[in-house]
Write a protein that holds these residues in place. Structure first.
Motif, PDB file in Angstrom:
ATOM      1  N   SER A 273       1.954   4.403   2.993  1.00 45.77           N
ATOM      2  CA  SER A 273       1.559   5.104   4.204  1.00 45.77           C
ATOM      3  C   SER A 273       1.267   6.551   3.842  1.00 45.77           C
ATOM      4  O   SER A 273       2.142   7.245   3.322  1.00 45.77           O
ATOM      5  N   ILE A 274       0.027   6.977   4.067  1.00 39.85           N
ATOM      6  CA  ILE A 274      -0.371   8.328   3.664  1.00 39.85           C
ATOM      7  C   ILE A 274      -1.161   8.995   4.772  1.00 39.85           C
ATOM      8  O   ILE A 274      -1.565   8.359   5.748  1.00 39.85           O
ATOM      9  N   GLN A 275      -1.371  10.310   4.604  1.00 39.33           N
ATOM     10  CA  GLN A 275      -2.179  11.060   5.550  1.00 39.33           C
ATOM     11  C   GLN A 275      -3.639  11.038   5.109  1.00 39.33           C
ATOM     12  O   GLN A 275      -3.948  10.951   3.906  1.00 39.33           O
ATOM     13  N   GLU A 276      -4.506  11.133   6.068  1.00 38.84           N
ATOM     14  CA  GLU A 276      -5.938  11.232   5.781  1.00 38.84           C
ATOM     15  C   GLU A 276      -6.192  12.395   4.816  1.00 38.84           C
ATOM     16  O   GLU A 276      -5.591  13.467   4.943  1.00 38.84           O
ATOM     17  N   GLY A 277      -7.055  12.146   3.830  1.00 43.08           N
ATOM     18  CA  GLY A 277      -7.381  13.202   2.862  1.00 43.08           C
ATOM     19  C   GLY A 277      -6.607  13.107   1.563  1.00 43.08           C
ATOM     20  O   GLY A 277      -6.997  13.716   0.561  1.00 43.08           O
ATOM     21  N   GLU A 278      -5.511  12.367   1.555  1.00 43.56           N
ATOM     22  CA  GLU A 278      -4.715  12.209   0.338  1.00 43.56           C
ATOM     23  C   GLU A 278      -5.377  11.196  -0.604  1.00 43.56           C
ATOM     24  O   GLU A 278      -6.209  10.386  -0.197  1.00 43.56           O
ATOM     25  N   ASN A 279      -4.962  11.272  -1.862  1.00 47.28           N
ATOM     26  CA  ASN A 279      -5.413  10.302  -2.865  1.00 47.28           C
ATOM     27  C   ASN A 279      -4.309   9.274  -3.090  1.00 47.28           C
ATOM     28  O   ASN A 279      -3.129   9.559  -2.867  1.00 47.28           O
TER      29      ASN A 279
ATOM     30  N   HIS B 109      -8.123   3.251  -7.294  1.00 44.90           N
ATOM     31  CA  HIS B 109      -7.849   4.628  -6.890  1.00 44.90           C
ATOM     32  C   HIS B 109      -8.763   4.986  -5.722  1.00 44.90           C
ATOM     33  O   HIS B 109      -9.972   4.754  -5.789  1.00 44.90           O
ATOM     34  N   ILE B 110      -8.171   5.519  -4.674  1.00 43.58           N
ATOM     35  CA  ILE B 110      -8.955   5.968  -3.520  1.00 43.58           C
ATOM     36  C   ILE B 110      -8.822   7.481  -3.418  1.00 43.58           C
ATOM     37  O   ILE B 110      -7.700   8.020  -3.377  1.00 43.58           O
TER      38      ILE B 110
ATOM     39  N   GLY C  29      -5.778  -1.125   5.559  1.00 37.72           N
ATOM     40  CA  GLY C  29      -5.939  -2.562   5.408  1.00 37.72           C
ATOM     41  C   GLY C  29      -5.061  -3.091   4.297  1.00 37.72           C
ATOM     42  O   GLY C  29      -4.280  -2.348   3.695  1.00 37.72           O
ATOM     43  N   LEU C  30      -5.200  -4.378   4.021  1.00 40.42           N
ATOM     44  CA  LEU C  30      -4.457  -5.019   2.939  1.00 40.42           C
ATOM     45  C   LEU C  30      -5.382  -5.158   1.737  1.00 40.42           C
ATOM     46  O   LEU C  30      -6.479  -5.701   1.850  1.00 40.42           O
ATOM     47  N   TYR C  31      -4.957  -4.643   0.603  1.00 42.17           N
ATOM     48  CA  TYR C  31      -5.743  -4.707  -0.625  1.00 42.17           C
ATOM     49  C   TYR C  31      -5.098  -5.721  -1.564  1.00 42.17           C
ATOM     50  O   TYR C  31      -3.899  -5.660  -1.840  1.00 42.17           O
TER      51      TYR C  31
ATOM     52  N   GLY D 207      -2.422 -11.215  -6.404  1.00 43.10           N
ATOM     53  CA  GLY D 207      -1.229 -10.400  -6.295  1.00 43.10           C
ATOM     54  C   GLY D 207      -0.692 -10.485  -4.874  1.00 43.10           C
ATOM     55  O   GLY D 207      -1.319 -11.056  -3.976  1.00 43.10           O
ATOM     56  N   GLN D 208       0.481  -9.865  -4.659  1.00 38.10           N
ATOM     57  CA  GLN D 208       1.143  -9.959  -3.347  1.00 38.10           C
ATOM     58  C   GLN D 208       0.459  -9.108  -2.283  1.00 38.10           C
ATOM     59  O   GLN D 208       0.696  -9.283  -1.093  1.00 38.10           O
ATOM     60  N   GLY D 209      -0.375  -8.178  -2.722  1.00 39.78           N
ATOM     61  CA  GLY D 209      -1.064  -7.329  -1.767  1.00 39.78           C
ATOM     62  C   GLY D 209      -0.406  -5.979  -1.572  1.00 39.78           C
ATOM     63  O   GLY D 209       0.810  -5.833  -1.748  1.00 39.78           O
ATOM     64  N   THR D 210      -1.204  -4.987  -1.238  1.00 41.07           N
ATOM     65  CA  THR D 210      -0.730  -3.648  -0.889  1.00 41.07           C
ATOM     66  C   THR D 210      -1.209  -3.330   0.515  1.00 41.07           C
ATOM     67  O   THR D 210      -2.417  -3.304   0.773  1.00 41.07           O
ATOM     68  N   GLU D 211      -0.255  -3.109   1.402  1.00 39.73           N
ATOM     69  CA  GLU D 211      -0.576  -2.777   2.797  1.00 39.73           C
ATOM     70  C   GLU D 211      -0.729  -1.265   2.883  1.00 39.73           C
ATOM     71  O   GLU D 211       0.241  -0.517   2.758  1.00 39.73           O
ATOM     72  N   LEU D 212      -1.972  -0.814   3.091  1.00 38.28           N
ATOM     73  CA  LEU D 212      -2.251   0.623   3.139  1.00 38.28           C
ATOM     74  C   LEU D 212      -2.460   1.056   4.583  1.00 38.28           C
ATOM     75  O   LEU D 212      -3.249   0.453   5.319  1.00 38.28           O
ATOM     76  N   SER D 213      -1.750   2.121   4.956  1.00 38.71           N
ATOM     77  CA  SER D 213      -1.925   2.714   6.282  1.00 38.71           C
ATOM     78  C   SER D 213      -2.290   4.175   6.083  1.00 38.71           C
ATOM     79  O   SER D 213      -1.533   4.929   5.474  1.00 38.71           O
TER      80      SER D 213
END
Lengths: 111, 114
Positions: free
Chosen positions: A12-18, A75-76, A85-87, A102-108
């Motif tokens: 879970s990250i803020q907009e603009g972060e990498n 890398h985003i 989304g789920l990657y 893989g099990q997936g990464t849930e990105l918010s």
């Protein structure tokens, strides 16, 4: 059993972060794919990498296949809320198109 | 989008009843796959087909059977549903060639076994 370990599972990250998502295995794959899945839908392919050391860019997304073809990273740069989304990473080994996921990464990504 | 439909999209059933899920494609792809998706497990392959009447098991095939009598249809059957088979089921298709493993996924079927 071939396994793909994906990390982190939640981010879970803020907009603009990498951010970087990792996909690791002890097995060698002939190809490595990254999919993105939105709630209520099936996964959609983002990229396929097939050569050890290969780097592919898709706008703000950079994908890399490890030299030994056992691992990969996504890398985003400057994440946006639309990246939420789920990657999923998936390894192919030239056997009738079968993939190991893989099990997936849930990105918010929060505004 | 690849032409893949799944039916039903949602189903609630009781333990011990038979259930059949259908995957239909209009892309004439040779390969078809059934996966289940559960939290923390990603997608796990149940069965796949490499042609009409040609099928093989995946990593979680116990309790499931499949049939493919036509190129466009791939059926997944739970002979006697159990609560552990509550999951979201995805069908996928591909025209696999070496180093070209792209799979196209359907919208999924959410199955609840009570």
């Amino acid at each position: 059993t071939q396994l793909l370990e994906q990390s982190p599972q939640f981010l879970s990250i803020q907009e603009g972060e990498n951010l970087t998502v990792y996909c690791n295995s002890s097995s060698v794959f002939s190809s490595l794919q990254w999919y993105r899945q939105e709630p209520g839908e099936g996964p959609v392919l983002l990229v396929t990498v097939v050569t050890g050391g290969e780097v592919k860019k898709l706008k703000r997304l950079t994908f890399q296949f490890g030299d030994a073809r056992k691992d990969s990273s996504l890398h985003i740069t400057a994440a946006q809320t639309g990246d939420t989304g789920l990657y999923l990473c998936a390894g192919g080994y030239n056997q009738g198109g079968k993939l190991i996921f893989g099990q997936g990464t849930e990105l918010s990504v929060k505004p | 989008d690849a032409g893949i439909t799944q039916s039903p999209r949602h189903k609630v059933t009781e333990t011990g009843t038979p259930v059949t899920l259908r995957c239909h494609q209009t892309e004439n792809h040779r390969y078809m796959y059934w996966y289940r998706q559960d939290p923390g497990h990603g997608l796990r392959l149940i069965h796949y087909s490499y042609g009409v009447k040609d099928t093989d098991k995946g990593e979680v095939s116990d309790g499931y059977s499949v049939s493919r009598s036509k190129t466009e249809d791939f059926l997944l059957t739970l002979e006697s549903a159990t609560s552990s088979q509550t999951s979201v089921y995805f069908c996928a298709i591909s025209n696999w060639q070496p180093l070209t493993d792209t799979q196209y996924f359907g919208p999924g079927t959410r199955l609840t076994v009570l």
